[in-house]
Design a protein around this motif. Structure first.
Motif, mmCIF file in Angstrom:
data_model
loop_
_atom_site.group_PDB
_atom_site.id
_atom_site.type_symbol
_atom_site.label_atom_id
_atom_site.label_comp_id
_atom_site.label_asym_id
_atom_site.label_seq_id
_atom_site.Cartn_x
_atom_site.Cartn_y
_atom_site.Cartn_z
ATOM 1 N N LEU A 83 0.861 -1.172 0.000
ATOM 2 C CA LEU A 83 0.000 0.000 0.000
ATOM 3 C C LEU A 83 0.901 1.226 0.000
ATOM 4 O O LEU A 83 1.795 1.336 0.848
ATOM 5 N N ALA A 84 0.709 2.120 -0.938
ATOM 6 C CA ALA A 84 1.473 3.363 -0.998
ATOM 7 C C ALA A 84 0.783 4.379 -0.087
ATOM 8 O O ALA A 84 -0.245 4.948 -0.452
ATOM 9 N N CYS A 85 1.333 4.549 1.110
ATOM 10 C CA CYS A 85 0.724 5.478 2.070
ATOM 11 C C CYS A 85 0.748 6.896 1.513
ATOM 12 O O CYS A 85 1.586 7.240 0.684
ATOM 13 N N GLY A 86 -0.153 7.716 1.982
ATOM 14 C CA GLY A 86 -0.274 9.073 1.474
ATOM 15 C C GLY A 86 -1.059 9.079 0.172
ATOM 16 O O GLY A 86 -1.587 8.063 -0.266
ATOM 17 N N SER A 87 -1.134 10.233 -0.430
ATOM 18 C CA SER A 87 -1.913 10.339 -1.678
ATOM 19 C C SER A 87 -0.996 10.287 -2.888
ATOM 20 O O SER A 87 0.177 10.638 -2.816
ATOM 21 N N SER B 122 11.464 3.820 -8.003
ATOM 22 C CA SER B 122 12.362 4.886 -7.552
ATOM 23 C C SER B 122 12.085 5.353 -6.123
ATOM 24 O O SER B 122 13.015 5.563 -5.351
ATOM 25 N N GLN B 123 10.839 5.507 -5.756
ATOM 26 C CA GLN B 123 10.517 6.026 -4.429
ATOM 27 C C GLN B 123 10.534 4.933 -3.362
ATOM 28 O O GLN B 123 11.060 5.130 -2.282
ATOM 29 N N PHE B 124 9.967 3.771 -3.677
ATOM 30 C CA PHE B 124 9.861 2.707 -2.686
ATOM 31 C C PHE B 124 10.963 1.660 -2.799
ATOM 32 O O PHE B 124 11.041 0.751 -1.975
ATOM 33 N N LYS B 125 11.783 1.735 -3.856
ATOM 34 C CA LYS B 125 12.882 0.785 -4.073
ATOM 35 C C LYS B 125 12.385 -0.661 -4.121
ATOM 36 O O LYS B 125 12.997 -1.574 -3.590
#
Length: 118
Positions: free
Chosen positions: A13-17, A33-36
């Motif tokens: 789950l990608a927390c935030g919007s 790139s962001q979550f690796k």
């Protein structure tokens, strides 16, 4: 259909919007790139919009991506808003989320590992 897709897949789950103008390429870029994490892995990646009334799921299916979109007509998802975090959830937590409940249920018995008992 969703039950079939869940079989053997981890659920992140990608927390935030998330900016919902993003489609497959943009969402897979966030995953890598962001979550690796590997967007081509046997995983489901869930994203929610700012108003918490839309959900996208990104899934790699052997020869291409599947993008599932859900829009609530009434109500909002109880989506965790910690920015820049990917959270691993289980199938029960996903069911709670899709039913309008928080994935952080305060009175649920958590599964124990043997190392927690001794």
């Amino acid at each position: 259909m969703l039950e079939e897709l869940l079989q053997g897949n981890q659920i992140f789950l990608a927390c935030g919007s998330t900016d919902f103008r993003k489609a497959v390429d943009g969402l897979s870029a966030i995953v890598s790139s962001q979550f690796k994490l590997d967007p081509f892995s046997k995983s489901i990646f869930l994203f929610c919009n700012k108003n918490k009334d839309k959900l996208k799921a990104l899934i790699w299916d052997e020869n291409g991506f599947i993008l599932i979109y859900k829009r609530l007509e009434k109500g909002k998802f109880q989506w965790p808003m910690s920015p820049c975090e990917a959270r691993l959830i289980n199938q029960q937590e996903l069911r709670w989320l899709l039913e309008g409940l928080s994935i952080d249920q305060p009175k649920v018995f958590r599964k124990l590992h043997i190392s927690d008992v001794y």
